[in-house]
Write a protein that holds these residues in place. Structure first.
Motif, PDB file in Angstrom:
ATOM      1  N   GLY A   1       0.265   9.751  -8.062  1.00 48.72           N
ATOM      2  CA  GLY A   1       0.688  11.125  -7.776  1.00 48.72           C
ATOM      3  C   GLY A   1      -0.008  12.134  -8.669  1.00 48.72           C
TER       4      GLY A   1
ATOM      5  N   SER B   1       1.762   3.947  -0.667  1.00 50.41           N
ATOM      6  CA  SER B   1       1.938   3.321  -1.976  1.00 50.41           C
ATOM      7  C   SER B   1       3.220   2.512  -1.977  1.00 50.41           C
ATOM      8  CB  SER B   1       1.993   4.383  -3.090  1.00 50.41           C
ATOM      9  OG  SER B   1       0.764   5.075  -3.149  1.00 50.41           O
TER      10      SER B   1
ATOM     11  N   LEU C   1      -1.257   7.925  -0.915  1.00 52.38           N
ATOM     12  CA  LEU C   1       0.056   8.457  -1.270  1.00 52.38           C
ATOM     13  C   LEU C   1       1.121   8.067  -0.244  1.00 52.38           C
ATOM     14  CD1 LEU C   1      -0.915  12.046  -2.472  1.00 52.38           C
ATOM     15  CD2 LEU C   1      -0.089  10.165  -3.884  1.00 52.38           C
TER      16      LEU C   1
ATOM     17  N   ARG D   1       5.373  15.630  -3.955  1.00 56.41           N
ATOM     18  CA  ARG D   1       6.525  14.893  -3.454  1.00 56.41           C
ATOM     19  C   ARG D   1       6.572  13.483  -4.031  1.00 56.41           C
ATOM     20  NH1 ARG D   1       7.418  15.105   2.860  1.00 56.41           N
ATOM     21  NH2 ARG D   1       9.213  13.912   2.128  1.00 56.41           N
ATOM     22  N   ARG D   2       5.415  12.860  -4.194  1.00 55.86           N
ATOM     23  CA  ARG D   2       5.395  11.536  -4.792  1.00 55.86           C
ATOM     24  C   ARG D   2       5.847  11.590  -6.249  1.00 55.86           C
ATOM     25  NH1 ARG D   2       3.623   6.752  -3.240  1.00 55.86           N
ATOM     26  NH2 ARG D   2       4.540   7.614  -1.355  1.00 55.86           N
TER      27      ARG D   2
END
Length: 206
Positions: free
Chosen positions: A67, A119, A116, A56-57
């Protein structure tokens, strides 16, 4: 339409089968490494969630380095468990290094998930946010400038001699006696033969 649904169904079925097999392999490795009961089932969930968070990141387009880093770590953990259960590893005699890796995985997964989730957004995302605010402000029509009214000049101060005021009172009294009404300013001005500002100043004192 049916062909499209068939392709979607096939992809979903394939994804479910692959996820179930990977889940089972991770569970078997964790169980063989000494993680029994609910803990063995939590390991595959942890690996899969880290994979999803990293993906997803990457899809979001910011912090791609982080990521990719955590996506590779989770992928190696999943792929390693799948390969280990293919007969290359004796699950009855798990080496010490694998037990250490399995025992240390929760801390690694927690660190990756936290990084994550927290961030900072990329500068590109901040720039887009600022540009959106500027565009929104430009949609508000500017109000026309309102003219500032000019101040009304104060009437000049007229100095009236006391004797002239006293004479004006007599004229006003004589006018009231003769007409029965108070004298007005134009009449007072005409009777005294004085300018209008002076007549106004005397009328104010009567």
């Amino acid at each position: 339409m049916r062909a499209q649904l068939a392709r979607v169904d096939a992809v979903l079925v394939q994804a479910v089968i692959a996820a179930a097999l990977s889940f089972a392999h991770l569970h078997d490795v964790a169980s063989a490494a000494g993680q029994d009961g609910w803990k063995a089932w939590a390991y595959p969930i942890s690996v899969d969630l880290l994979l999803v968070a990293a993906w997803r990141r990457l899809r979001a387009g910011d912090a791609k380095a982080a990521g990719w880093c955590w996506f590779v770590i989770a992928l190696v953990a999943s792929l390693g468990a799948n390969v280990a259960t293919a007969g290359l590893l004796d699950l009855d005699q798990v080496p010490a290094w694998l037990r250490i890796l399995v025992a240390g995985w929760p801390a690694v997964a927690f660190l990756g998930g936290t990084l994550l989730a927290h961030s900072a957004p990329s500068p590109h995302e901040d720039t887009e946010s600022i540009e959106a605010q500027v565009d929104a402000s430009e949609l508000v029509p500017a109000l026309p400038a309102q003219p500032v009214p000019e101040p009304t000049p104060a009437p000049p101060v007229v100095s009236v001699p006391a004797a002239l005021v006293e004479h004006a009172r007599k004229v006003a009294a004589e006018h009231r006696t003769r007409t029965g009404e108070a004298i007005d300013t134009p009449t007072l001005r005409a009777r005294l033969g004085i300018p209008a500002p002076m007549a106004d100043a005397i009328a104010a004192q009567l």
